[in-house]
Write a protein that holds these residues in place. Structure first.
Motif, PDB file in Angstrom:
ATOM      1  N   SER A  89       0.717  -1.225   0.144  1.00 20.30           N
ATOM      2  CA  SER A  89      -0.016  -0.149   0.044  1.00 20.30           C
ATOM      3  C   SER A  89       0.982   1.269  -0.055  1.00 20.30           C
ATOM      4  O   SER A  89       1.841   1.089   0.258  1.00 20.30           O
ATOM      5  CB  SER A  89      -0.889   0.122   1.144  1.00 20.30           C
ATOM      6  N   PHE A  90       0.426   2.432  -0.399  1.00 18.49           N
ATOM      7  CA  PHE A  90       1.152   3.559  -0.553  1.00 18.49           C
ATOM      8  C   PHE A  90       0.313   4.729   0.126  1.00 18.49           C
ATOM      9  O   PHE A  90      -0.914   4.924  -0.086  1.00 18.49           O
ATOM     10  CB  PHE A  90       1.877   3.672  -1.835  1.00 18.49           C
ATOM     11  N   THR A  91       0.890   5.823   0.183  1.00 20.11           N
ATOM     12  CA  THR A  91       0.203   7.139   0.380  1.00 20.11           C
ATOM     13  C   THR A  91       1.471   8.268   0.004  1.00 20.11           C
ATOM     14  O   THR A  91       2.426   8.051  -0.359  1.00 20.11           O
ATOM     15  CB  THR A  91      -0.199   7.544   1.718  1.00 20.11           C
ATOM     16  N   VAL A  92       0.628   9.411  -0.004  1.00 17.40           N
ATOM     17  CA  VAL A  92       1.511  10.798  -0.296  1.00 17.40           C
ATOM     18  C   VAL A  92       1.589  11.476   0.608  1.00 17.40           C
ATOM     19  O   VAL A  92       0.344  12.067   1.128  1.00 17.40           O
ATOM     20  CB  VAL A  92       0.969  11.292  -1.663  1.00 17.40           C
ATOM     21  N   ARG A  96       1.662  14.844   1.392  1.00 12.37           N
ATOM     22  CA  ARG A  96       1.403  16.286   0.886  1.00 12.37           C
ATOM     23  C   ARG A  96       2.259  17.486   1.542  1.00 12.37           C
ATOM     24  O   ARG A  96       2.511  18.624   0.799  1.00 12.37           O
ATOM     25  CB  ARG A  96      -0.195  16.543   0.886  1.00 12.37           C
ATOM     26  N   TRP A 106       4.329   0.760   2.286  1.00 10.37           N
ATOM     27  CA  TRP A 106       4.699  -0.707   2.710  1.00 10.37           C
ATOM     28  C   TRP A 106       5.312  -1.598   1.641  1.00 10.37           C
ATOM     29  O   TRP A 106       4.318  -1.659   0.637  1.00 10.37           O
ATOM     30  CB  TRP A 106       3.519  -1.220   3.408  1.00 10.37           C
ATOM     31  N   ILE A 129      -0.920   0.230  -5.967  1.00  4.86           N
ATOM     32  CA  ILE A 129      -0.645  -1.092  -5.095  1.00  4.86           C
ATOM     33  C   ILE A 129      -0.328  -2.336  -6.169  1.00  4.86           C
ATOM     34  O   ILE A 129      -0.638  -2.368  -7.380  1.00  4.86           O
ATOM     35  CB  ILE A 129      -1.927  -1.560  -4.561  1.00  4.86           C
ATOM     36  N   GLN A 182      -0.060   9.028   8.157  1.00  4.41           N
ATOM     37  CA  GLN A 182       0.642   8.246   7.130  1.00  4.41           C
ATOM     38  C   GLN A 182       0.247   6.657   7.183  1.00  4.41           C
ATOM     39  O   GLN A 182      -0.220   6.082   6.304  1.00  4.41           O
ATOM     40  CB  GLN A 182       2.037   8.319   6.815  1.00  4.41           C
ATOM     41  N   TYR A 183       0.076   6.272   8.351  1.00  7.36           N
ATOM     42  CA  TYR A 183      -0.118   4.751   8.688  1.00  7.36           C
ATOM     43  C   TYR A 183      -1.737   4.628   8.335  1.00  7.36           C
ATOM     44  O   TYR A 183      -1.879   3.738   7.804  1.00  7.36           O
ATOM     45  CB  TYR A 183       0.148   4.558  10.044  1.00  7.36           C
ATOM     46  N   ALA A 235      -3.606   6.304   6.587  1.00  8.31           N
ATOM     47  CA  ALA A 235      -3.815   6.560   5.012  1.00  8.31           C
ATOM     48  C   ALA A 235      -3.313   5.243   4.375  1.00  8.31           C
ATOM     49  O   ALA A 235      -3.973   4.669   3.414  1.00  8.31           O
ATOM     50  CB  ALA A 235      -2.866   7.666   4.725  1.00  8.31           C
ATOM     51  N   LEU A 236      -2.218   4.513   4.709  1.00  7.35           N
ATOM     52  CA  LEU A 236      -1.742   3.424   4.050  1.00  7.35           C
ATOM     53  C   LEU A 236      -2.810   2.161   4.321  1.00  7.35           C
ATOM     54  O   LEU A 236      -3.187   1.449   3.343  1.00  7.35           O
ATOM     55  CB  LEU A 236      -0.380   3.061   4.767  1.00  7.35           C
ATOM     56  N   ASN A 237      -3.363   2.247   5.490  1.00  6.06           N
ATOM     57  CA  ASN A 237      -4.440   1.077   5.571  1.00  6.06           C
ATOM     58  C   ASN A 237      -5.743   1.575   4.842  1.00  6.06           C
ATOM     59  O   ASN A 237      -6.430   0.539   4.158  1.00  6.06           O
ATOM     60  CB  ASN A 237      -4.736   1.130   6.981  1.00  6.06           C
ATOM     61  N   LYS A 263      -5.727   3.189   1.964  1.00  2.00           N
ATOM     62  CA  LYS A 263      -5.502   3.047   0.653  1.00  2.00           C
ATOM     63  C   LYS A 263      -5.949   1.494   0.333  1.00  2.00           C
ATOM     64  O   LYS A 263      -6.436   0.963  -0.865  1.00  2.00           O
ATOM     65  CB  LYS A 263      -4.234   3.525   0.272  1.00  2.00           C
ATOM     66  N   ARG A 264      -5.338   0.503   1.172  1.00  2.00           N
ATOM     67  CA  ARG A 264      -5.137  -0.932   0.814  1.00  2.00           C
ATOM     68  C   ARG A 264      -6.761  -1.434   0.975  1.00  2.00           C
ATOM     69  O   ARG A 264      -7.188  -2.154   0.321  1.00  2.00           O
ATOM     70  CB  ARG A 264      -4.459  -1.810   1.767  1.00  2.00           C
ATOM     71  N   HIS A 285      -8.884  -0.703  -2.061  1.00  2.00           N
ATOM     72  CA  HIS A 285      -8.506  -1.474  -2.963  1.00  2.00           C
ATOM     73  C   HIS A 285      -9.008  -2.861  -2.694  1.00  2.00           C
ATOM     74  O   HIS A 285      -9.555  -3.405  -3.698  1.00  2.00           O
ATOM     75  CB  HIS A 285      -6.835  -1.548  -3.023  1.00  2.00           C
ATOM     76  N   VAL A 321      -2.557  13.099   3.633  1.00  2.00           N
ATOM     77  CA  VAL A 321      -2.027  12.024   3.198  1.00  2.00           C
ATOM     78  C   VAL A 321      -2.736  11.004   2.454  1.00  2.00           C
ATOM     79  O   VAL A 321      -3.879  10.634   2.966  1.00  2.00           O
ATOM     80  CB  VAL A 321      -1.202  11.254   4.360  1.00  2.00           C
ATOM     81  N   ASP A 322      -2.812  10.968   1.165  1.00  2.00           N
ATOM     82  CA  ASP A 322      -3.873  10.221   0.344  1.00  2.00           C
ATOM     83  C   ASP A 322      -4.272   9.202   0.919  1.00  2.00           C
ATOM     84  O   ASP A 322      -3.447   8.340   1.127  1.00  2.00           O
ATOM     85  CB  ASP A 322      -3.352  10.095  -1.077  1.00  2.00           C
ATOM     86  N   LEU A 379       0.459  -3.108  11.810  1.00  2.00           N
ATOM     87  CA  LEU A 379       0.351  -2.261  10.611  1.00  2.00           C
ATOM     88  C   LEU A 379      -0.293  -1.096  10.859  1.00  2.00           C
ATOM     89  O   LEU A 379      -1.290  -0.570  10.535  1.00  2.00           O
ATOM     90  CB  LEU A 379      -0.584  -3.161   9.504  1.00  2.00           C
TER      91      LEU A 379
END
Lengths: 153, 381
Positions: free
Chosen positions: A71-74, A76, A96, A119, B135-136, B138-140, B142-143, B146, B190-191, B239
């Motif tokens: 997974s990823f984020t930006v 900003r 990650w 992803i 950020q953490y 956001a990462l969760n 985003k996944r 998905h 954080v997207d 995570l």
């Protein structure tokens, strides 16, 4: 390969026990880690015990540089000090990454434009001098670069 | 083992208190809890002070204001879960019969913006800039989007719910309602998380008096039973903040594992809950906790908000206080703020936020490096 990488008067790893190889030859540097003989988990860094099952039966392992994005984020906005943010700030991807060969899942920055990352994207770890420590030594750290499935781009 | 009951709760407004010393903030919350219970500070046999960023001996310094009665009052640190750690110790002392009246309180004063990272991250994580807590999440997020098709609009709806509930809470930092559209128009941090989907660190104190049945029965306010108070540190992998290595192992998350222990201890399941406060450090994490705490199956958190299940008036209202998103997060006091809301709900004292016939409530907190706390409270009616 030297495991873990040795600290010299001029170069140190970002964290002791987390890199392998000769730090003066950045192209040959790799992630140092551990694999548990009991539960099989892989971990970033040389460990005293398994972080998953607490076993003492762990072996040193050097991991490959290829991985895929879990997974990823930006970011900003620039992260807080003491991080030295480039001026002007360019939004930065962090992700990650699952390292190849059932290696560990680790968090790290990704170079390049956010639009290039998705992803399951393939990435390659690159090692570089990222900052200087309080003694003026160069600190070797890592960044992931997006690549196509064959490893170029 | 004796039952532990909450006989009194008190909280300052969570917000900005630039000119109030942290011991004064703590003392205000403690006085409110004592008044609520009808107890004197001289009655308290043991205290625990939860805090993260405040200096050494914050609890002992507070005794300077409350009176040096000779009781123990160590500081308890556990990142954003510090208050759950302190509460679990207080509950354990009463359950074991060691004391009849134990005070657990928390206090914090935090600057705006990203939390100062030195306290929560290793030096190299700071230097690599891997230190934005959101950020953490956001990462969760985003996944999760998905894997399950969760949308930004669903996340924004949760943020809008927080603002709406916060508008009804005089102790909240943010009291202005916002629409999902307004939230989606706020800047990306954080997207896919945007500014108005995030909680803000702030100042505040809250206190809880944990008492034996013998004492609680003669207290002024209606006591509430502590059916479970479980504090744990995550198994591998974590995570979430401040992890840097999280190889999958198939183990349950710390939220699911801690909740499971609390449910077993309390003899209830998620289907028995009437109201809950969860760690909405951001709007997405609240959605994730719906699933991890068993409010719905994995992947259906978005449906919960679409169907209004967790809204005031829904089947399981979540974060009726406005949550961390509306109240902000004074780390050491945060879980006590959640407990304050659940106690009001179970007593029927939550005013315009009241959940009808609330009898069982849950509060869940999460902190860096895997601290997690789940407390389940039951009405004694």
């Amino acid at each position: 390969m030297t495991y873990p990488a040795e600290t010299t008067d001029s170069r140190v790893p970002f964290r002791s026990g987390f890199l392998a190889g000769d730090l003066t030859n950045l192209a040959g540097v790799r992630f140092a880690g551990s694999r548990c003989r009991e539960c099989g988990v892989t971990l970033l860094g040389r460990r005293r015990r398994c972080e998953n099952c607490s076993s003492r039966s762990i072996v040193d392992e050097v991991f490959g540089t290829r991985g895929v994005v879990h997974s990823f984020t930006v970011q900003r906005y620039p992260p807080p000090l003491p991080f030295t943010a480039p001026q002007p700030w360019v939004p930065r991807v962090i992700a990650w990454i699952d390292l190849e060969g059932h290696g560990p899942r680790i968090l790290g920055p990704v170079s390049g434009l956010a639009e290039r990352v998705e992803i399951a994207q393939a990435v390659l770890a690159e090692f570089h001098v990222a900052w200087r420590d309080d003694h003026g030594r160069e600190v070797v750290a890592f960044v992931f670069r997006p690549v196509d499935a064959e490893g170029s781009r | 083992m004796s039952r532990a009951l909450i006989a009194g709760v008190g909280t300052t407004p969570f917000g900005r208190h630039p000119d109030v010393h942290f011991t004064e903030l703590a003392a205000r919350a403690i006085e409110l809890a004592l008044d609520d219970a009808g107890l004197e500070f001289r009655d308290v046999e043991q205290a625990f002070c939860s805090k993260v960023y405040l200096p050494s001996a914050t609890g002992a310094r507070t005794m300077e204001l409350m009176g040096r009665t000779g009781i123990g009052c160590p500081d308890i640190e556990g990142a954003c879960g510090a208050a759950a750690a302190g509460l679990s110790l207080a509950v354990g002392m009463v359950e074991s019969g060691q004391h009849d009246i134990v005070l657990a309180f928390g206090v914090e004063k935090m600057p705006k913006g990203f939390m100062p990272p030195g306290q929560l991250y290793d030096d190299w994580q700071c230097m690599l800039g891997l230190t934005q807590n959101p950020q953490y999440w956001a990462l969760n997020a985003k996944r999760h989007m998905h894997d399950y098709g969760t949308t930004e609009l669903q996340i924004a709806k949760i943020a809008a719910k927080a603002k709406r509930n916060g508008a009804l809470n005089p102790n909240a930092l943010f009291r202005t309602p916002m629409t999902p559209e307004q939230i989606l128009a706020s800047p990306l941090v954080v997207d896919p998380l945007r500014l108005f989907m995030l909680c803000s660190p702030d100042d505040g104190a809250a206190a809880v008096l944990v008492c034996s049945e013998r004492v609680a029965r003669r207290c002024r306010s209606k006591p509430v039973e502590v059916a479970a108070c479980v504090h744990t540190v995550s198994q591998f992998p974590l995570l979430n903040a401040s992890s840097f290595c999280a190889t999958p192992t198939g183990r349950p998350t710390v939220y699911a594992a801690t909740a499971q222990r609390a449910y077993e201890r309390a003899g209830v399941g998620p289907e028995d809950l009437d109201v809950a406060e969860v760690q909405d450090n951001d709007a997405f994490s609240e959605l994730e906790y719906y699933e991890e705490l068993g409010f719905c199956p994995k992947g259906e958190g978005g449906r919960m908000i679409d169907e209004g299940v967790t809204e005031l008036g829904g089947a399981l209202p979540v974060n009726t206080s406005g949550g961390l998103q509306a109240r902000g997060e004074p780390l050491g006091a945060s879980h006590f703020g959640q407990i304050h809301e659940i106690v009001l709900q179970l007593r029927g004292d939550a005013g315009p936020r009241q959940v009808r016939n609330a009898r069982v409530g849950l509060a869940q907190v999460f902190g860096a490096w895997g601290h997690c706390g789940v407390t389940i409270l039951k009405s004694t009616d």
